[in-house]
Design an enzyme around this catalytic site. Structure first.
Site, PDB file in Angstrom:
ATOM      1  N   GLU A   1       0.837  -1.212   0.000  1.00 29.62           N
ATOM      2  CA  GLU A   1       0.000   0.000   0.000  1.00 29.62           C
ATOM      3  C   GLU A   1       0.864   1.251   0.000  1.00 29.62           C
ATOM      4  OE1 GLU A   1      -3.158  -0.014  -1.149  1.00 29.62           O
ATOM      5  OE2 GLU A   1      -3.674  -1.350   0.508  1.00 29.62           O
TER       6      GLU A   1
ATOM      7  N   THR B   1       2.817   2.041  -2.217  1.00 27.87           N
ATOM      8  CA  THR B   1       4.105   1.695  -2.827  1.00 27.87           C
ATOM      9  C   THR B   1       4.084   1.942  -4.328  1.00 27.87           C
ATOM     10  OG1 THR B   1       3.269  -0.558  -2.875  1.00 27.87           O
ATOM     11  CG2 THR B   1       4.845  -0.031  -1.132  1.00 27.87           C
TER      12      THR B   1
ATOM     13  N   SER C   1     -25.757   8.142 -15.893  1.00 32.12           N
ATOM     14  CA  SER C   1     -25.365   7.329 -14.743  1.00 32.12           C
ATOM     15  C   SER C   1     -26.617   6.813 -14.050  1.00 32.12           C
ATOM     16  CB  SER C   1     -24.536   8.153 -13.755  1.00 32.12           C
ATOM     17  OG  SER C   1     -24.535   7.496 -12.498  1.00 32.12           O
TER      18      SER C   1
ATOM     19  N   GLY D   1     -16.393   5.149  -3.323  1.00 31.55           N
ATOM     20  CA  GLY D   1     -15.704   5.865  -2.238  1.00 31.55           C
ATOM     21  C   GLY D   1     -15.334   4.964  -1.073  1.00 31.55           C
TER      22      GLY D   1
ATOM     23  N   SER E   1     -13.504   2.161  -7.160  1.00 33.63           N
ATOM     24  CA  SER E   1     -14.647   2.384  -8.045  1.00 33.63           C
ATOM     25  C   SER E   1     -14.246   3.356  -9.149  1.00 33.63           C
ATOM     26  CB  SER E   1     -15.833   2.930  -7.259  1.00 33.63           C
ATOM     27  OG  SER E   1     -15.474   4.125  -6.598  1.00 33.63           O
ATOM     28  N   SER E   2     -13.300   4.265  -8.859  1.00 34.13           N
ATOM     29  CA  SER E   2     -12.935   5.240  -9.896  1.00 34.13           C
ATOM     30  C   SER E   2     -12.161   4.569 -11.035  1.00 34.13           C
ATOM     31  CB  SER E   2     -12.158   6.415  -9.319  1.00 34.13           C
ATOM     32  OG  SER E   2     -11.301   6.025  -8.303  1.00 34.13           O
TER      33      SER E   2
ATOM     34  N   GLU F   1      -7.322  10.655 -13.888  1.00 32.82           N
ATOM     35  CA  GLU F   1      -7.414  10.899 -12.445  1.00 32.82           C
ATOM     36  C   GLU F   1      -6.517  12.073 -12.033  1.00 32.82           C
ATOM     37  OE1 GLU F   1      -8.803   8.437  -8.793  1.00 32.82           O
ATOM     38  OE2 GLU F   1      -8.670   7.632 -10.782  1.00 32.82           O
TER      39      GLU F   1
ATOM     40  N   ASP G   1      -4.447   0.596  -9.289  1.00 29.43           N
ATOM     41  CA  ASP G   1      -5.882   0.340  -9.439  1.00 29.43           C
ATOM     42  C   ASP G   1      -6.244   0.104 -10.901  1.00 29.43           C
ATOM     43  OD1 ASP G   1      -5.700   0.984  -6.797  1.00 29.43           O
ATOM     44  OD2 ASP G   1      -6.715   2.916  -6.974  1.00 29.43           O
TER      45      ASP G   1
ATOM     46  N   TYR H   1      -3.744  12.396   0.409  1.00 24.86           N
ATOM     47  CA  TYR H   1      -3.074  11.443  -0.485  1.00 24.86           C
ATOM     48  C   TYR H   1      -1.918  12.140  -1.203  1.00 24.86           C
ATOM     49  CZ  TYR H   1      -2.374   7.932  -4.115  1.00 24.86           C
ATOM     50  OH  TYR H   1      -1.816   6.990  -4.947  1.00 24.86           O
TER      51      TYR H   1
HETATM   52  C1  GLA Z   1      -5.236   4.605  -4.146  1.00 26.87           C
HETATM   53  C2  GLA Z   1      -4.471   4.954  -5.422  1.00 26.87           C
HETATM   54  C3  GLA Z   1      -3.457   3.865  -5.772  1.00 26.87           C
HETATM   55  C4  GLA Z   1      -2.579   3.523  -4.564  1.00 26.87           C
HETATM   56  C5  GLA Z   1      -3.420   3.296  -3.312  1.00 26.87           C
HETATM   57  C6  GLA Z   1      -2.576   3.129  -2.078  1.00 26.87           C
HETATM   58  O1  GLA Z   1      -6.017   3.476  -4.357  1.00 26.87           O
HETATM   59  O2  GLA Z   1      -5.367   5.116  -6.489  1.00 26.87           O
HETATM   60  O3  GLA Z   1      -2.686   4.269  -6.861  1.00 26.87           O
HETATM   61  O4  GLA Z   1      -1.609   4.506  -4.359  1.00 26.87           O
HETATM   62  O5  GLA Z   1      -4.325   4.364  -3.078  1.00 26.87           O
HETATM   63  O6  GLA Z   1      -1.820   1.968  -2.152  1.00 26.87           O
END
Ligand code: GLA
Length: 382
Positions: free
Chosen positions: A34, A36, A68, A122, A127-128, A160, A172, A222
């Site tokens: 995570e 990373t 949607s 969320g 989901s994004s 994004e 993701d 973030y």
């Molecule tokens: C979100 C981001 C990912 C990743 C995680 C944390 O999901 O979209 O790219 O950085 O957080 O591991």
């Protein structure tokens, strides 16, 4: 609620009076690794069996109309190569994806899209990325173009960054693009090479627990974490933390300012834990995998500081229950979901106890579901 292809087709016909093609892309849950990905490190996610679905048909001209079903809204935009103003709305992801694809040189045609999702929004289950990849697949499909899964994932990431404002890594989107049923993916985020690792969920189960906490600060926090990691890498003269060895870190850690020191420690140790966890998974060593997951949680809580009271409660409560091998928060953090690895035989008792304990403590129900690894994005043919 699972989406039925026939129902989605029928809704599209009602809305747009045309025959659609169907595309879908899954959410993901991360086993370990995570924060990373944007440090060129390792991650070990799996695609969920829950997807975002897009019914789509081409239309003449350069306009995209998109409905949607989840929000009950229809929006329209003109295809182009400039980023739209950020509206903080779901359509940012859709238009952002279209712009990212056009900028990547994909000659998109106008389209009508109807979107619905099974992925909790969320909740830290991506989901994004599911929305970006499903929309991307649909736009490319109805335009009769081609794009590799990695290029599609990159377009999602750009959308994004530019249209939403989160400087996310690629985990993701890559998971949504490349997921394989029955497998986790060990992804090297430096090369974007994804190695499927079998995830046979017969003796053990994976439980996802949604705290339903949505932190409004998540975007800025973030980006702050990411900036702190970049500062850490710079102080070692490295372009990313992937190039900083643990012993080099230990030799110089006292010179780093807090919290950068702790952020760096998390990332370096998490990379090692992720490789070790993938090895444990290959050997069927569930106990070791569970231990690594729990260690990852402690590090995210104390060093990276992206957990919250509800996530800590789920993890601590789970770890005290019979048959539980490991537990951690999953995804970006500040709310969202935890993932629990437990013995299959203890499955029913585990979810019942967690649900009851959470409800007693917080006065409301968490979302709970067991999952296996599902396939990556694709067209759903009749
Ligand atoms: C979100 C981001 C990912 C990743 C995680 C944390 O999901 O979209 O790219 O950085 O957080 O591991």
């Amino acid at each position: 609620m699972p989406i039925h292809p026939d129902t989605l087709r029928a809704r599209f016909r009602e809305h747009f009076v045309a025959e659609p093609r169907l595309f879908r892309a899954p959410g993901r849950v991360n086993l370990i690794g995570e924060h990373t990905d944007y440090n060129d490190g390792f991650v070990l996610p799996l695609a969920l069996e829950k997807s975002t679905w897009v019914a789509a048909a081409p239309r003449a001209g350069k306009r995209v109309r998109v409905h949607s079903a989840a929000v009950g809204e229809t929006k329209e935009f003109e295809l182009g190569t400039s980023w739209p103003a950020r509206r903080g709305a779901w359509v940012d992801y859709v238009e952002g994806m279209a712009v990212a694809l056009m900028q990547a040189g994909v000659p998109l045609a106008g389209a009508d899209l109807l979107i619905d999702t099974e992925v909790p929004v969320g909740a830290g289950l991506s989901s994004s990325a599911a929305l970006e990849l499903a929309v991307g697949r649909a736009l490319i499909g109805v335009s009769e173009c081609e794009l590799t899964p990695v290029a599609l994932a990159r377009a999602g990431q750009r959308a994004e960054h530019e249209a939403v404002g989160i400087r996310c890594g690629l985990m993701d989107q890559l998971t949504a693009a490349l997921g394989q049923a029955g497998h986790a993916l060990l992804i090297d985020c430096r090369t974007n090479e994804a190695t499927p690792v079998p995830l046979p969920l017969d003796d053990v189960s994976l439980l996802v627990v949604d705290t339903r906490v949505k932190h409004s600060l998540a975007t800025s926090a973030y980006n702050t974490r990411r900036a702190e990691c970049e500062e850490g890498a710079r102080s070692f003269g490295a372009s990313s933390l992937r190039d900083v060895a643990l012993d080099a870190f230990h030799a110089r850690e006292a010179q780093l300012r807090d919290p950068v020191r702790r952020r760096v420690r998390h990332v370096l140790e998490e990379n090692a834990r992720t490789l070790d966890a993938a090895d444990a998974l290959r050997r069927g060593d569930w106990v070791r995998l569970g231990q690594r997951m729990s260690a990852s949680h402690r590090s995210l809580r104390d060093d990276f500081e992206v957990s919250c009271a509800e996530l800590d409660f789920v993890v601590d409560t789970a770890l005290a229950l019979p048959g539980v091998l490991g537990a951690r928060m999953t995804g970006g953090g500040f709310g969202g979901c935890a993932v629990v690895l437990g013995r299959h035989a203890a499955e029913a008792a585990l979810s019942a106890s967690l649900r009851a304990a959470f409800a007693r403590w917080f006065g409301r129900e968490p979302g709970l579901f067991f999952t296996r690894a599902g396939p990556g994005a694709g067209e759903v043919r009749a």
